[in-house]
Motif scaffolding. Structure first.
Motif, short mmCIF file in Angstrom:
data_model
loop_
_atom_site.label_atom_id
_atom_site.label_comp_id
_atom_site.label_asym_id
_atom_site.label_seq_id
_atom_site.Cartn_x
_atom_site.Cartn_y
_atom_site.Cartn_z
N VAL A 1 15.86 -28.20 -11.83
CA VAL A 1 16.45 -28.72 -10.59
C VAL A 1 16.09 -27.80 -9.43
N VAL A 2 16.20 -26.49 -9.68
CA VAL A 2 15.88 -25.52 -8.63
C VAL A 2 14.40 -25.63 -8.25
N LEU A 3 13.56 -25.78 -9.28
CA LEU A 3 12.13 -25.91 -9.03
C LEU A 3 11.85 -27.13 -8.14
N GLY A 4 12.53 -28.23 -8.47
CA GLY A 4 12.37 -29.46 -7.67
C GLY A 4 12.80 -29.24 -6.24
N VAL B 1 10.60 -29.56 -2.79
CA VAL B 1 10.95 -30.43 -1.66
C VAL B 1 10.99 -29.62 -0.37
N ALA B 2 11.66 -28.44 -0.45
CA ALA B 2 11.76 -27.60 0.74
C ALA B 2 10.37 -27.17 1.21
N MET B 3 9.52 -26.83 0.25
CA MET B 3 8.16 -26.38 0.59
C MET B 3 7.37 -27.49 1.28
N ALA C 1 20.73 -15.62 -11.55
CA ALA C 1 20.52 -16.90 -10.90
C ALA C 1 21.53 -17.10 -9.77
N ARG C 2 22.78 -16.68 -10.05
CA ARG C 2 23.82 -16.84 -9.04
C ARG C 2 23.47 -16.04 -7.79
N GLY C 3 23.12 -14.79 -7.98
CA GLY C 3 22.76 -13.95 -6.85
C GLY C 3 21.64 -14.55 -6.04
N LEU C 4 20.63 -15.04 -6.76
CA LEU C 4 19.46 -15.63 -6.10
C LEU C 4 19.85 -16.86 -5.29
N PHE C 5 20.72 -17.67 -5.90
CA PHE C 5 21.15 -18.92 -5.25
C PHE C 5 21.80 -18.64 -3.90
N TYR C 6 22.79 -17.73 -3.91
CA TYR C 6 23.49 -17.48 -2.65
C TYR C 6 22.59 -16.76 -1.64
N LEU C 7 21.74 -15.91 -2.15
CA LEU C 7 20.84 -15.18 -1.26
C LEU C 7 19.88 -16.16 -0.54
N VAL C 8 19.33 -17.09 -1.33
CA VAL C 8 18.37 -18.03 -0.74
C VAL C 8 19.06 -18.91 0.30
N LEU D 1 19.64 -16.80 3.38
CA LEU D 1 18.38 -16.57 4.11
C LEU D 1 17.93 -17.84 4.82
N ALA D 2 18.07 -18.98 4.14
CA ALA D 2 17.65 -20.24 4.74
C ALA D 2 18.47 -20.52 5.99
N LEU D 3 19.79 -20.26 5.90
CA LEU D 3 20.66 -20.51 7.06
C LEU D 3 20.26 -19.60 8.22
N VAL D 4 20.05 -18.33 7.92
CA VAL D 4 19.65 -17.40 8.98
C VAL D 4 18.30 -17.83 9.57
N GLY D 5 17.40 -18.27 8.66
CA GLY D 5 16.08 -18.70 9.13
C GLY D 5 16.15 -19.90 10.05
N VAL D 6 17.05 -20.84 9.72
CA VAL D 6 17.13 -22.07 10.52
C VAL D 6 17.86 -21.83 11.83
N PHE D 7 19.02 -21.15 11.76
CA PHE D 7 19.85 -21.04 12.97
C PHE D 7 19.57 -19.78 13.77
N ARG D 8 18.91 -18.79 13.15
CA ARG D 8 18.77 -17.47 13.76
C ARG D 8 20.17 -16.91 14.00
N PRO D 9 20.33 -15.61 14.25
CA PRO D 9 21.67 -15.09 14.56
C PRO D 9 22.19 -15.78 15.83
N SER D 10 23.15 -16.64 15.67
CA SER D 10 23.66 -17.40 16.81
C SER D 10 25.10 -17.81 16.54
N LEU D 11 25.67 -18.44 17.53
CA LEU D 11 27.05 -18.91 17.39
C LEU D 11 27.13 -19.93 16.26
#
Lengths: 511, 239
Positions: free
Chosen positions: A485-488, A492-494, A357-364, A367-377
């Protein structure tokens, strides 16, 4: 007449005024029809969408012509090979549960996705199926109906139950229907919980449930639940997959029939459907009955494998889980809800194990941060800022009192090691910390939606750190509620990113 | 022609929404093959009249008869089976469904064997719909959507076609085209009741007309006479 001016704006670009090119084309095709309402852009809409260049485009075109039943066969065949990859009874059991969830999601999709009816009593039909199987194939009343007859019978009982529940609710829509069906769900739970004393008779053994439910047996050939070594018997996975295949095909054909199209039109515009002469009430009842029937059928499979039925098996979290699957995958799309069921079912299992669960949490999050900001400053600033904030906070906390950082998370791999140098994990949490940090995190997350630009980036850094803190200290301590909580959070994100779900059809609005 | 049983007859209709008296003692007749228009401003009871005819709203007193048969207590689906169809206000197409599917839904009550024939008839009338048959109805332009709505209603092979505000939300050029189509369908033998705010255009193609005002039918007569009527001109034509 004021309506005209208003609508003119929508008509812009459509050739109300003569357009030489378009005019000529239409005259060539159909000389009798005037070029009114003709719109090249709209006409080409399908083509434009279909065309995509490159290898991917060609691949997509090739794959698109593969008929659906080929995909289904491939999918079921692939699922059948799961036991080859894992000897573990746990993995096989999870695969079986996933198929059960897929069936439940398919059934709910009929009611919610196709019928457009918000049925909150759905899980009760699952329970009714399980109880019907248990009562008709156990020592409880010493009735043992042969499996081959009982499975269709249970499906029929479920369908009738769905029809009956639908009867008083057929004139209700939306929230009101939800309330009535939720009430029915509650009635089911109350009835099964108190079924051990119905005017002095013991009908369902109440909370003690029905034990010694028969295993499946086909033509005198019975399927034991466990292998000789006490593991989950993989045959049940095959039976469940076979039923899944049948149900999928049956529902697919149903949706392609006139009834299926009538459901869709009913969902789009009930009044228009009614003035086309469609029996609106009957159609709603049918959606209810078909959904309930699939749920009951699934109930019999679950009861046969578990060998017992308890009222606790059919409680509210299950309803939410199945709804999550349907909403996440995209209500209305069969492939979508099956995908949703697989994702949610597997996710819920992975979240049981804190290390995974921990691995998944940080990975998501990453990924979400990279998805939102793209590789940028900005991305670099957010990641760097969060890391630095963490190490500084950790250092300061460690200087003040060793106990503040000594509560290293369980020994679960490398990530835990990194985390223990970064997040503050006290050995003993003060009683107020979990609640306050959790509420603050939600407040910060909401605050993020209110600010823009660099302020958002700045606010994101403490939010992320607090999220890690809450995750390590509060959520991982209580895996059972964390799963939900994670499911919720996922839902919301979806809903923000893609309201129609993964594969749901985007609603086409009539202008 | 007057002595034959009318296709549709409303007699002494009084419709209420709760306490509010909407239609007050309405009488109306539509004969076979006629093109009748029902005029009136906002909140004059036009839509309620249609709903009463279709059976979505039940009148408190009075009778609705179709082909001489009292259908006042008959549900909507049965009235449609007996030869009514409607093109609803704002068209109300099934947006995410294809043109073909929309049309098919219109023929919901027809036996499957007749479908082919109905499709041919509608496609002949609207060749454009044939070209667009596999396109989603929601992606069509306003004029095309009007055609789909009309085609969908015609799929049930009605004897009486009700049209609720066909000019609503259409560009003027499309309104004209829309009324041409109405005329064309009427010439094919389908009686029509066209509910409109646009008195000028609708009277120009209609045989007869009724004028509603706050729930009462205040004027009725041949379309040519109504066009000449001073009161009507003042009220609706702005001249």
């Amino acid at each position: 007449m004021s309506g005209f001016d208003h609508d003119d704006r929508h008509q812009q670009g459509s050739p109300s005024e003569p357009q030489p090119g378009a005019r000529k084309a239409s005259e060539a095709e159909a000389p009798t029809s005037p070029a009114v309402g003709r719109d090249e852009w709209v006409a080409r809409h399908g083509e434009r969408r279909a065309r995509r260049g490159g290898v991917l485009g060609t691949l997509e075109e090739r794959l698109a012509v593969v008929p659906w039943w080929v995909w289904l066969t491939l999918f079921v065949a692939a699922a059948c090979t799961v036991p080859l990859f894992s000897e573990s009874g746990y993995v096989r059991r999870v695969a079986f549960d996933t198929v059960v969830f897929m069936l439940l999601a398919l059934g709910l999709n009929v009611v919610v996705g196709w019928g457009g009816l918000l049925d909150l009593g759905y899980v009760a039909f699952f329970g009714i199926g399980a109880y019907a199987y248990a009562l008709l194939a156990s020592d409880k009343y010493d009735i043992h109906v042969p499996t081959i007859a009982l499975i269709p019978l249970v499906a029929l009982i479920g369908g009738i139950a769905g029809w009956l529940v639908g009867l008083p609710s057929r004139r209700l829509t939306g929230d009101y229907l939800a309330i009535v069906t939720l009430f029915f769900f509650q009635v089911f739970l109350t009835a099964t919980n108190n079924g051990d004393d119905v005017f002095g008779r013991n009908l369902t053994n109440g909370p003690n449930g029905i034990l010694d439910v028969d295993v499946f047996s086909f033509f005198g050939w019975s399927l034991p639940r466990v292998t000789s070594t006490g593991q989950f018997s993989v045959r049940y996975l095959y039976v469940a997959l076979a039923i899944f295949g049948l149900v999928y095909v049956a529902l697919r054909l149903l949706n392609d029939s006139r009834t299926g199209r009538a459901w869709r039109s009913l969902r789009e515009d009930a009044l228009a459907a009614e003035v086309m002469g469609m029996p609106v009430n009957t159609l709603k009842l049918m959606a209810f009955a078909f959904g309930a029937s699939v749920a009951a059928l699934t109930g019999s499979v679950a009861a046969a494998l578990n060998g017992s039925v308890f009222p606790q098996n059919f409680e509210f979290p299950l309803l939410i889980t199945v709804y999550t699957m349907v909403i996440l995958g995209g209500a209305g799309s069969q492939v979508g809800v099956v995908l949703g069921a697989i994702i949610v079912s597997v996710l819920l299992e992975v979240l049981r194990e804190p290390g995974d669960a921990r691995g998944l949490f940080y990975l998501v999050i990453l990924l979400a941060l990279v998805g939102v900001f793209r590789p940028s400053l900005r991305l670099a600033i957010v990641l760097g800022g969060t890391a630095v904030l963490g190490f500084v906070a950790h250092l300061v906390a460690g200087r003040v009192d060793d106990a503040w950082t000594a509560g290293v998370a369980e020994d679960s791999g490398r990530i835990a090691g990194w985390v223990s140098d970064w997040v503050i994990v006290p050995t003993q949490l003060a009683g107020w910390v979990p609640a306050v940090s959790y509420v603050t995190l939600i407040a910060l997350a909401l605050g993020l939606t209110l600010v823009e630009g660099w302020r958002r980036v700045a606010l994101l850094i403490p939010t992320l750190y607090l999220a890690a803190f809450v995750w390590e200290n509060v959520l991982l301590d209580a895996p059972e509620s964390t799963r939900y909580v994670v499911l919720g959070g996922l839902l919301v994100a979806m809903m923000i990113a893609r309201p129609q779900g993964l594969l749901g059809e985007k609603r086409v609005e009539i202008v | 022609m007057d002595e034959t049983t009318p296709l549709l007859q409303l007699e002494g209709i009084n419709t209420y929404y709760g306490q509010i008296h909407i239609l007050q003692d309405s009488n109306m007749v539509i004969r076979e093959g006629e093109l009748v228009c029902l005029l009136g401003g906002n909140a004059s009871g036009k839509s309620t009249t249609l709903k009463t005819i279709l059976g979505i709203v039940r009148p408190r007193t009075g009778t609705v008869s179709l082909n001489g048969e009292d259908v006042t207590r008959v549900p909507t689906a049965h009235r449609i089976k007996r030869g009514m169809a409607i093109v609803p206000e704002n068209r109300r197409l099934f947006g995410p469904m294809t043109v073909r599917e929309n049309l098919e839904m219109g023929a919901y009550l027809r036996p499957k064997a007749d479908l082919r024939e109905e499709f041919d008839r509608v496609y002949e009338l609207f060749p454009l719909l044939y070209e667009r048959r596999s396109q989603l109805a929601g992606t069509l332009s306003g004029g095309e959507q009007q055609m789909v709505a009309m085609g969908r209603a015609l799929m049930s092979k009605p004897k009486l076609l009700l049209m609720d505000e066909p000019s609503m939300g259409l560009a003027p050029v499309l309104v004209e085209r829309s009324f041409e189509i109405i005329k064309q369908v009427n010439d094919a033998g389908v009686a029509m009741l066209v509910v409109e705010q646009n008195a000028n255009v609708s009277l120009s193609i209609a045989d007869r007309g009724y004028v509603l005002s706050t729930g009462r039918i205040v004027l009725e007569g041949r379309a040519e006479d109504l066009l000449e009527n001073e009161d009507l001109r003042k009220a609706y034509l702005g001249r």
